[in-house]
Write a protein that holds these residues in place. Structure first.
Motif, PDB file in Angstrom:
ATOM      1  N   MET A   1       0.844  -1.164   0.000  1.00 43.20           N
ATOM      2  CA  MET A   1       0.000   0.000   0.000  1.00 43.20           C
ATOM      3  C   MET A   1       0.896   1.234   0.000  1.00 43.20           C
ATOM      4  N   LYS A   2       0.544   2.195  -0.786  1.00 41.52           N
ATOM      5  CA  LYS A   2       1.320   3.423  -0.846  1.00 41.52           C
ATOM      6  C   LYS A   2       1.079   4.262   0.399  1.00 41.52           C
ATOM      7  N   GLU A   3       2.095   5.060   0.746  1.00 37.33           N
ATOM      8  CA  GLU A   3       1.962   5.915   1.912  1.00 37.33           C
ATOM      9  C   GLU A   3       0.930   7.010   1.677  1.00 37.33           C
ATOM     10  N   GLN A   4       0.802   7.437   0.441  1.00 38.32           N
ATOM     11  CA  GLN A   4      -0.168   8.468   0.101  1.00 38.32           C
ATOM     12  C   GLN A   4      -1.587   7.977   0.386  1.00 38.32           C
ATOM     13  N   SER A   5      -1.879   6.740   0.036  1.00 41.65           N
ATOM     14  CA  SER A   5      -3.223   6.223   0.260  1.00 41.65           C
ATOM     15  C   SER A   5      -3.506   6.011   1.752  1.00 41.65           C
ATOM     16  N   THR A   6      -2.483   5.697   2.532  1.00 38.18           N
ATOM     17  CA  THR A   6      -2.662   5.534   3.972  1.00 38.18           C
ATOM     18  C   THR A   6      -3.031   6.857   4.623  1.00 38.18           C
ATOM     19  N   SER A   7      -2.326   7.906   4.254  1.00 42.96           N
ATOM     20  CA  SER A   7      -2.633   9.207   4.849  1.00 42.96           C
ATOM     21  C   SER A   7      -3.994   9.721   4.380  1.00 42.96           C
ATOM     22  N   LYS A   8      -4.351   9.410   3.144  1.00 43.38           N
ATOM     23  CA  LYS A   8      -5.668   9.815   2.641  1.00 43.38           C
ATOM     24  C   LYS A   8      -6.773   9.070   3.397  1.00 43.38           C
ATOM     25  N   GLY A   9      -6.584   7.775   3.637  1.00 47.46           N
ATOM     26  CA  GLY A   9      -7.555   6.995   4.399  1.00 47.46           C
ATOM     27  C   GLY A   9      -7.677   7.490   5.824  1.00 47.46           C
ATOM     28  N   PHE A  10      -6.534   7.853   6.439  1.00 45.94           N
ATOM     29  CA  PHE A  10      -6.556   8.404   7.792  1.00 45.94           C
ATOM     30  C   PHE A  10      -7.339   9.709   7.838  1.00 45.94           C
ATOM     31  N   ALA A  11      -7.147  10.541   6.839  1.00 44.97           N
ATOM     32  CA  ALA A  11      -7.856  11.824   6.789  1.00 44.97           C
ATOM     33  C   ALA A  11      -9.360  11.609   6.633  1.00 44.97           C
ATOM     34  N   ILE A  12      -9.747  10.653   5.812  1.00 50.63           N
ATOM     35  CA  ILE A  12     -11.174  10.372   5.604  1.00 50.63           C
ATOM     36  C   ILE A  12     -11.805   9.839   6.880  1.00 50.63           C
ATOM     37  N   LEU A  13     -11.127   8.902   7.548  1.00 43.47           N
ATOM     38  CA  LEU A  13     -11.670   8.347   8.796  1.00 43.47           C
ATOM     39  C   LEU A  13     -11.740   9.401   9.905  1.00 43.47           C
ATOM     40  N   SER A  14     -10.748  10.268   9.969  1.00 44.11           N
ATOM     41  CA  SER A  14     -10.759  11.332  10.978  1.00 44.11           C
ATOM     42  C   SER A  14     -11.894  12.304  10.738  1.00 44.11           C
ATOM     43  N   SER A  15     -12.102  12.675   9.486  1.00 44.68           N
ATOM     44  CA  SER A  15     -13.200  13.603   9.195  1.00 44.68           C
ATOM     45  C   SER A  15     -14.556  12.950   9.452  1.00 44.68           C
ATOM     46  N   ALA A  16     -14.664  11.657   9.210  1.00 45.69           N
ATOM     47  CA  ALA A  16     -15.918  10.954   9.507  1.00 45.69           C
ATOM     48  C   ALA A  16     -16.169  10.910  11.015  1.00 45.69           C
ATOM     49  N   ALA A  17     -15.125  10.709  11.808  1.00 46.41           N
ATOM     50  CA  ALA A  17     -15.284  10.698  13.263  1.00 46.41           C
ATOM     51  C   ALA A  17     -15.702  12.074  13.775  1.00 46.41           C
ATOM     52  N   ILE A  18     -15.114  13.115  13.223  1.00 50.24           N
ATOM     53  CA  ILE A  18     -15.484  14.477  13.627  1.00 50.24           C
ATOM     54  C   ILE A  18     -16.935  14.763  13.241  1.00 50.24           C
ATOM     55  N   ALA A  19     -17.335  14.338  12.053  1.00 49.10           N
ATOM     56  CA  ALA A  19     -18.716  14.539  11.621  1.00 49.10           C
ATOM     57  C   ALA A  19     -19.685  13.775  12.521  1.00 49.10           C
ATOM     58  N   GLY A  20     -19.316  12.577  12.939  1.00 43.63           N
ATOM     59  CA  GLY A  20     -20.159  11.804  13.855  1.00 43.63           C
ATOM     60  C   GLY A  20     -20.305  12.471  15.202  1.00 43.63           C
ATOM     61  N   LYS A  21     -19.220  13.030  15.723  1.00 41.59           N
ATOM     62  CA  LYS A  21     -19.299  13.763  16.992  1.00 41.59           C
ATOM     63  C   LYS A  21     -20.180  15.002  16.849  1.00 41.59           C
ATOM     64  N   PHE A  22     -20.061  15.699  15.733  1.00 40.49           N
ATOM     65  CA  PHE A  22     -20.880  16.879  15.503  1.00 40.49           C
ATOM     66  C   PHE A  22     -22.364  16.505  15.425  1.00 40.49           C
ATOM     67  N   LEU A  23     -22.675  15.420  14.749  1.00 42.13           N
ATOM     68  CA  LEU A  23     -24.069  14.985  14.668  1.00 42.13           C
ATOM     69  C   LEU A  23     -24.612  14.580  16.038  1.00 42.13           C
ATOM     70  N   SER A  24     -23.774  13.989  16.878  1.00 40.62           N
ATOM     71  CA  SER A  24     -24.249  13.615  18.214  1.00 40.62           C
ATOM     72  C   SER A  24     -24.498  14.841  19.082  1.00 40.62           C
ATOM     73  N   ILE A  25     -23.738  15.916  18.862  1.00 38.43           N
ATOM     74  CA  ILE A  25     -23.996  17.160  19.597  1.00 38.43           C
ATOM     75  C   ILE A  25     -25.396  17.675  19.262  1.00 38.43           C
ATOM     76  N   ILE A  26     -25.799  17.521  18.031  1.00 39.34           N
ATOM     77  CA  ILE A  26     -27.127  17.960  17.606  1.00 39.34           C
ATOM     78  C   ILE A  26     -28.204  16.964  18.054  1.00 39.34           C
ATOM     79  N   TYR A  27     -27.882  15.679  18.031  1.00 39.93           N
ATOM     80  CA  TYR A  27     -28.859  14.614  18.250  1.00 39.93           C
ATOM     81  C   TYR A  27     -29.220  14.428  19.723  1.00 39.93           C
ATOM     82  N   VAL A  28     -28.247  14.494  20.619  1.00 38.37           N
ATOM     83  CA  VAL A  28     -28.456  14.145  22.018  1.00 38.37           C
ATOM     84  C   VAL A  28     -29.486  15.044  22.717  1.00 38.37           C
ATOM     85  N   PRO A  29     -29.458  16.366  22.567  1.00 39.44           N
ATOM     86  CA  PRO A  29     -30.491  17.162  23.251  1.00 39.44           C
ATOM     87  C   PRO A  29     -31.917  16.808  22.817  1.00 39.44           C
TER      88      PRO A  29
END
Length: 97
Positions: A1-29
């Motif tokens: 696996m290329k290093e470029q694809s690893t960092s791209k995958g990490f960035a995608i997973l990190s942004s998805a985790a941040i989006a999930g946390k943001f949605l829970s801030i809206i959802y929980v109340p």
């Protein structure tokens, strides 16, 4: 696996985790308002953890273990036992998953 694809995958997973946390801030109340306070939410949280564990187990652990068992029977050439196990596990997953 290329290093470029690893960092791209990490960035995608990190942004998805941040989006999930943001949605829970809206959802929980709204969830707290619907179910009526903190105590029912605590019960919901505990039940959801148990549900999530069982869901992960049935969708990740058991199917891979069954496929390993079936592939071992196929590699050895024991097709009769392989077919019997496959029929049993198909029946089992039809009712439990």
């Amino acid at each position: 696996m290329k290093e470029q694809s690893t960092s791209k995958g990490f960035a995608i997973l990190s942004s998805a985790a941040i989006a999930g946390k943001f949605l829970s801030i809206i959802y929980v109340p709204f969830l707290l308002k619907i179910i009526g306070g903190n105590r029912p939410y605590a019960i919901y949280g505990v039940a959801y953890q148990i549900y999530a564990y069982i869901y992960i187990l049935t969708n990740a652990g058991i199917p891979s273990a069954i496929s390993k068992i079936i592939s071992e029977f196929v590699a050895v050439g024991n097709t009769e036992v392989q077919k019997r196990h496959l029929k049993y596990h198909d029946f089992y997953f039809f009712f439990w998953v």
